[in-house]
Design an enzyme around this catalytic site. Sequence first.
Site, short mmCIF file in Angstrom:
data_model
loop_
_atom_site.label_atom_id
_atom_site.label_comp_id
_atom_site.label_asym_id
_atom_site.label_seq_id
_atom_site.Cartn_x
_atom_site.Cartn_y
_atom_site.Cartn_z
CG ASP A 113 -0.33 -0.73 2.37
OD1 ASP A 113 0.87 -0.53 2.63
OD2 ASP A 113 -1.02 -1.54 2.99
CB ILE A 135 -4.62 2.52 -3.45
CG1 ILE A 135 -5.41 1.58 -4.35
CG2 ILE A 135 -4.37 3.85 -4.14
CD1 ILE A 135 -6.74 2.14 -4.83
CG ASP A 136 -3.77 1.37 2.08
OD1 ASP A 136 -2.64 1.52 1.62
OD2 ASP A 136 -4.21 1.97 3.08
CE LYS A 137 -7.27 -8.08 1.43
NZ LYS A 137 -6.96 -9.17 2.39
#
Length: 363
Positions: A11, A170-172
């Site tokens: 991320d 981007i984050d999970k």
Amino acid sequence: MTFDNTEDLDDEEILDVDDVEVSADAEGGEYEHFRFVADAKQGLIRIDKFIVDRIPHTSRTRVQEAAEAGCIRVDGKPVKQNYKVKPADVITIVMARPRREITIVPEDIQLNIVYEDNDVLVVNKEAGMCVHPGFGNERGTLVNALAWHLKDLPMFADHADLRPGLVHRIDKDTSGLLVVAKTDIAKLDLAQQFFHKTTERSYIALVWGTPEPPVGTIVGNIGRSLQDRKIMGVFAPESNIGKHAVTHYEVVERLGYVSVVRCRLETGRTHQIRAHFKHIGHPLFADSHYGGDQILRGTTFPKYRQFVRNCFDVLPRQALHAQTLGFTHPTTKEFLRFTSDIAADMQQCIERWRTYIESRDAK
């Protein structure tokens, strides 16, 4: 000593120049497990601390043992644990055994493609999808899907690169837009744009409370928390801990005990928005890593607490959506800007808060 990269932290929004790289050199029976390049603004810091800040699931003691064993190198030469890292140092960790590798398996996973041409592809990623594989998370990622969708392109053909075409991520559990390069030239061009901060990226977040002032800037270095290595902390710029990070924000809607906030990233660090808003006392709603999954504002009435728990059920992730992405096209040099609708689960949660506040104020 174990330095396997097992953490599912996919991320970092910009793939920084000192991201971990992996290669192997069998000469002399040594295999390179990690490589870091200190950036041009790196302050003097002990190498054991530098490495601990960058490798998950390890300790300073284990790093020091590796240094004593001659496994930590700077520009190819062994160093002790008290060596002070300098700008542009190339730091490697070598071992006598090869590192475990992950094979990219192309998977026919449906992608929400917003735009595609011969050079770039823009994807609206759903929450819950990791961007690239990691140990324990080898399948179902964006990279697996891209390996299938773009399997006829040279960059995606050999499946050796864990992040082909990726210049940011981007984050999970963050939804929203990413751009993927389809050629080496496009990847280099886009990487330069992200590095020089000429791209445009804005996010929509739902946070606890209302930040003051309603329009402002959060400045604070982002680095691994000294208390919990799985999350990021915010440190004073003069601390030489972490990396310089700047988040601009604007409150766009007040909903009683929560607020909808637009965030514009000047830098892109791991968990930057999440850590910055936690730092100023306004964690993202439902963010389990940064305390936002607790009831932080409001009343003690059972009916209110049940309402908030119902909102958590609707949105079981941090309330963050990468809404706007702009960049200069690598070939045409036209500036392209894309905007995506807020993900359905997050939109539903916001609507519930609107209804709740309207009902409360009508009494």
